[in-house]
Write a protein that holds these residues in place. Structure first.
Motif, short mmCIF file in Angstrom:
data_model
loop_
_atom_site.label_atom_id
_atom_site.label_comp_id
_atom_site.label_asym_id
_atom_site.label_seq_id
_atom_site.Cartn_x
_atom_site.Cartn_y
_atom_site.Cartn_z
N TYR A 92 0.86 -1.17 0.00
CA TYR A 92 0.00 0.00 0.00
C TYR A 92 0.90 1.23 0.00
N GLY A 93 0.41 2.33 -0.56
CA GLY A 93 1.19 3.55 -0.62
C GLY A 93 1.67 4.02 0.75
N SER A 94 0.82 3.85 1.76
CA SER A 94 1.18 4.30 3.10
C SER A 94 2.33 3.48 3.69
N GLN A 95 2.50 2.24 3.23
CA GLN A 95 3.59 1.40 3.73
C GLN A 95 4.95 1.86 3.19
N LEU A 96 4.93 2.66 2.14
CA LEU A 96 6.17 3.14 1.53
C LEU A 96 6.56 4.53 2.01
N GLN A 97 5.74 5.13 2.87
CA GLN A 97 6.04 6.47 3.36
C GLN A 97 7.17 6.44 4.38
N GLN A 98 7.98 7.47 4.34
CA GLN A 98 9.01 7.67 5.34
C GLN A 98 8.35 8.27 6.58
#
Length: 162
Positions: A92-98
């Motif tokens: 998910y996009g949120s899993q790739l956030q710093q």
């Protein structure tokens, strides 16, 4: 630490939600759905098996059975064939956030809920109509904590702390 941005996100793939076929599934007792499409100039035509589960207040909910692993899912993603997110291996996009990006996302979500404009700085605004006083105070306090963390992390990164 989250994966680097070079990792694929589910946003990079076409989605096929089961809800797209809601009306067709109401018609009868479907066991599969025929799909036909072209992906990267290659035609695909096959059927995807369905499963259904009973809902608490009657009726049924339909699910896809992933053509690759047979896992029951509500959304398939196109990687040539439509498969589940586990088979693609995307996040998910949120899993790739710093971590700093997560703080900015949370601050934006709070601002949006309070009806404030985007950006770190804000003026004292009125409580949104219908929002309880304690909810408003909790969100304002959380926004202050999150923005303080953003400033602290920014200063730490610049080496401005003692």
């Amino acid at each position: 630490m989250p994966a680097l941005a070079t990792t694929h996100s589910l946003n990079d793939y076409l989605k096929l939600p089961i809800s797209r076929y809601r009306e067709q599934l109401k018609q009868g007792n479907a066991k599969y759905i025929e799909v036909s499409y072209t992906h990267r100039s290659k035609p695909y035509q096959y059927s995807i098996q369905l499963s259904k589960s009973a809902c608490h207040y009657g009726g049924y909910r339909y699910w896809w059975l992933c053509p690759k692993c047979s896992q029951r899912v509500s959304v398939l993603y196109c990687a040539g064939m439509y498969v589940c997110r586990h088979c693609i291996g995307a996040n998910y996009g949120s899993q790739l956030q710093q971590p700093i990006d997560r703080l900015f996302s949370r601050a934006d979500a709070i601002r949006q809920r309070l009806g404030w404009q985007s950006g770190v700085a804000h003026g004292i605004d009125e409580r949104p109509k219908g929002m309880h006083h304690s909810t408003y105070e909790r969100l304002v306090n959380e926004h202050e904590r999150v923005t303080a963390k953003i400033w602290q992390q920014t200063l730490d990164k610049l080496g401005c702390t003692s």
